[in-house]
Design a protein around this motif. Structure first.
Motif, PDB file in Angstrom:
ATOM      1  N   ARG A 197       0.627  -0.775  -0.061  1.00 24.93           N
ATOM      2  CA  ARG A 197       0.061  -0.133  -0.045  1.00 24.93           C
ATOM      3  C   ARG A 197       1.331   1.103  -0.330  1.00 24.93           C
ATOM      4  N   LEU A 198       0.640   2.773   0.231  1.00 29.02           N
ATOM      5  CA  LEU A 198       1.389   3.535  -0.466  1.00 29.02           C
ATOM      6  C   LEU A 198       0.078   4.860   0.156  1.00 29.02           C
ATOM      7  N   ASP A 199       0.911   5.102   1.227  1.00 29.85           N
ATOM      8  CA  ASP A 199       0.160   6.426   2.422  1.00 29.85           C
ATOM      9  C   ASP A 199       1.220   7.314   2.359  1.00 29.85           C
ATOM     10  N   SER A 252      -0.489   7.543  -8.411  1.00 30.91           N
ATOM     11  CA  SER A 252       0.292   6.267  -8.489  1.00 30.91           C
ATOM     12  C   SER A 252       1.863   5.614  -8.538  1.00 30.91           C
ATOM     13  N   LEU A 253       2.303   4.222  -8.037  1.00 31.15           N
ATOM     14  CA  LEU A 253       3.551   3.711  -7.742  1.00 31.15           C
ATOM     15  C   LEU A 253       3.687   2.363  -8.635  1.00 31.15           C
ATOM     16  N   SER A 284      -1.876   2.866  -4.960  1.00 31.74           N
ATOM     17  CA  SER A 284      -1.837   3.919  -5.683  1.00 31.74           C
ATOM     18  C   SER A 284      -3.212   4.758  -3.991  1.00 31.74           C
ATOM     19  N   VAL A 285      -2.771   6.243  -3.811  1.00 29.91           N
ATOM     20  CA  VAL A 285      -3.258   6.674  -2.832  1.00 29.91           C
ATOM     21  C   VAL A 285      -3.971   7.706  -3.499  1.00 29.91           C
ATOM     22  N   SER A 286      -5.210   8.011  -3.587  1.00 38.10           N
ATOM     23  CA  SER A 286      -5.972   9.578  -2.887  1.00 38.10           C
ATOM     24  C   SER A 286      -5.310  10.524  -1.951  1.00 38.10           C
ATOM     25  N   PHE A 287      -5.548  11.931  -1.629  1.00 37.42           N
ATOM     26  CA  PHE A 287      -5.012  13.157  -0.676  1.00 37.42           C
ATOM     27  C   PHE A 287      -5.421  14.625  -1.054  1.00 37.42           C
ATOM     28  N   LEU A 288      -5.721  14.721   0.186  1.00 34.54           N
ATOM     29  CA  LEU A 288      -6.391  16.186  -0.191  1.00 34.54           C
ATOM     30  C   LEU A 288      -5.479  17.584   1.149  1.00 34.54           C
ATOM     31  N   THR A 289      -4.555  17.809  -0.067  1.00 35.56           N
ATOM     32  CA  THR A 289      -4.008  19.023   0.031  1.00 35.56           C
ATOM     33  C   THR A 289      -4.238  19.575   1.554  1.00 35.56           C
ATOM     34  N   MET A 333      -6.830  15.772  -9.325  1.00 33.75           N
ATOM     35  CA  MET A 333      -7.821  15.571 -10.004  1.00 33.75           C
ATOM     36  C   MET A 333      -9.014  17.047 -10.058  1.00 33.75           C
ATOM     37  N   SER A 334      -8.574  17.924  -9.960  1.00 33.56           N
ATOM     38  CA  SER A 334      -9.861  18.744 -10.535  1.00 33.56           C
ATOM     39  C   SER A 334      -9.338  19.740 -11.206  1.00 33.56           C
TER      40      SER A 334
END
Length: 424
Positions: A221-223, A286-287, A300-305, A254-255
């Motif tokens: 997993r990607l953290d 994604s890695l 893969s991972v998604s995050f909000l700054t 994504m925006s």
């Protein structure tokens, strides 16, 4: 000589050592192997300690167990190990949260003594189920059953319950047992999860069994381990080496219509910092491990700054009276702020009082104040990531004849510090 039956590997030794007369098993452990940080999971060792197992066999199983586990990095976030003995009554030698390093684990294994007595496997399986299914951690779980296979009892029901709860069952048997029972008990694939081996040759299966366990508990997993308004640090457990491959990293917003960013990282990498990101923006990353030795899953991972401005950025005092002050602050960030705390006290030496409010609230009325007094009011926000941001203003209550004076310091950041979040 090797014979294959029911997908099990039977390894027969040409000679057999005599049983030891000692009731305790002392395990001699070789030098440490390379530490494996690739895995995260819970392993319960179900060790046959009944009288049907000779002292020598028991000692060999302990030594095999110690060597099997030696390379793993231990503790929460890595591999947790518990050892449960099967006898007339089950005996828990140590639980999942006891040993966080190999030195401690190896000493504990060396201290294990042969119980002898009956083979009450069913009772031990109930304890194992409790250990594996009541743990809060959402990680892979493994039951490794080490047995001579003699009179295992009616284990079909308890084993079925474990499997239904997502527990992987692996078995090592010392050739004497009922292999139809063991075949039903083990989790597929049989060829890598069920081993029948003569006790003198048990070391032959160490690497194969360890690889089977790793395949189950490998943490792929990607953290996101650190996040700001303009950067993010991604971390993963290393699965490559410098000479065995490299990583392809891709990330984009994504925006927006910004082009996708790409980076190539060396095989010994385990983290990367993404910079020049936009605040309050959702990104996906994604890695992909690249190796000519085997195929790996893409992580893969998604995050909000974080937003560019953290609440509270402004504090305003209004509707002041002789004994009350209304305080409000902004911006309101309910998805980022866990709670607000308002502290207030008369200047210069009044008692400080405190009000705690939900992160969805951005105002409160302070009452019971002294007439005609100056107060220092501090609003602090505990953010979801553990950061605390605070802002202070000064305000005066009315003296009964004059309008309240107001001194609001916008943008005066009195304290920005990192703290560890402790739930209320």
């Amino acid at each position: 000589m090797r014979t294959f039956l029911l997908h099990c590997v039977f390894l027969w030794a040409t000679s057999r050592r005599s049983s030891s007369s000692s009731s305790s098993a002392q395990v001699s452990v070789p030098a440490a192997a390379t530490v494996l940080t690739c895995c995260e999971g819970d392993i319960v060792l179900l060790l046959d300690s009944s009288g049907s197992l000779a002292n020598y066999e028991f000692s060999r199983l302990l030594r095999f167990t110690a060597e099997l586990l030696r390379p793993f990095s231990l503790g929460r976030g890595h591999v947790r190990v518990s050892l449960l003995q099967v006898g007339t009554s089950p005996k828990l030698e140590f639980g999942l949260n006891v040993h966080n390093d190999q030195e401690s684990l190896q000493k504990a294994v060396r201290r294990v003594q042969h119980l002898q007595g009956d083979t009450n496997t069913v009772a031990a399986l109930r304890v194992a189920r409790q250990l594996l299914t009541e743990a809060e951690e959402d990680v892979p779980k493994v039951l490794l059953w080490l047995t001579d296979g003699v009179q295992p009892g009616d284990v079909d029901g308890p084993i079925k319950e474990l499997k239904a709860r997502g527990v992987s069952v692996l078995i090592v048997s010392t050739v004497h047992g009922n292999y139809q029972v063991l075949q039903r008990a083990v989790t597929p694939p049989l060829e890598s999860h069920l081993y029948a081996v003569d006790i003198d040759d048990v070391d032959i299966i160490t690497e194969d069994l360890r690889n089977a366990i790793i395949k189950i508990i490998r943490a792929e997993r990607l953290d996101v381990v650190h996040l700001t308004s303009h950067s993010a640090v991604l971390q993963w457990r290393p699965i490559l080496r410098t000479d065995s491959g490299y990583y392809e990293l891709q990330y984009n917003s994504m925006s927006t219509t910004d082009p996708e960013s790409r980076r190539t990282l060396s095989g010994d990498s385990s983290s990367v910092e993404l910079i020049n990101l936009q605040p309050d923006t959702t990104y996906t990353a994604s890695l992909r491990p690249e190796s000519n030795q085997r195929l790996f899953n893409t992580l893969s991972v998604s995050f909000l700054t974080l937003p560019g401005v953290l609440s509270p950025a402004v504090v305003v005092v209004s509707d002041s009276g002789p004994h009350q002050i209304h305080v409000s602050w902004g911006p309101l960030q309910p998805t980022r702020v866990r709670r607000y705390t308002v502290e207030y006290g008369a200047i210069p030496s009044g008692d400080v009082r405190k009000v705690s409010l939900d992160g969805r609230v951005n105002s409160t009325l302070l009452t019971g104040l002294k007439q005609g007094s100056q107060y220092l009011v501090t609003v602090s926000a505990l953010h979801m990531d553990g950061k605390e941001v605070a802002m202070s203003v000064k305000a005066c209550t009315q003296d009964g004849t004059e309008e309240a004076s107001l001194d609001t310091f916008k943008g005066h950041l009195t304290a920005v510090k990192r703290i560890q979040f402790l739930p209320e």
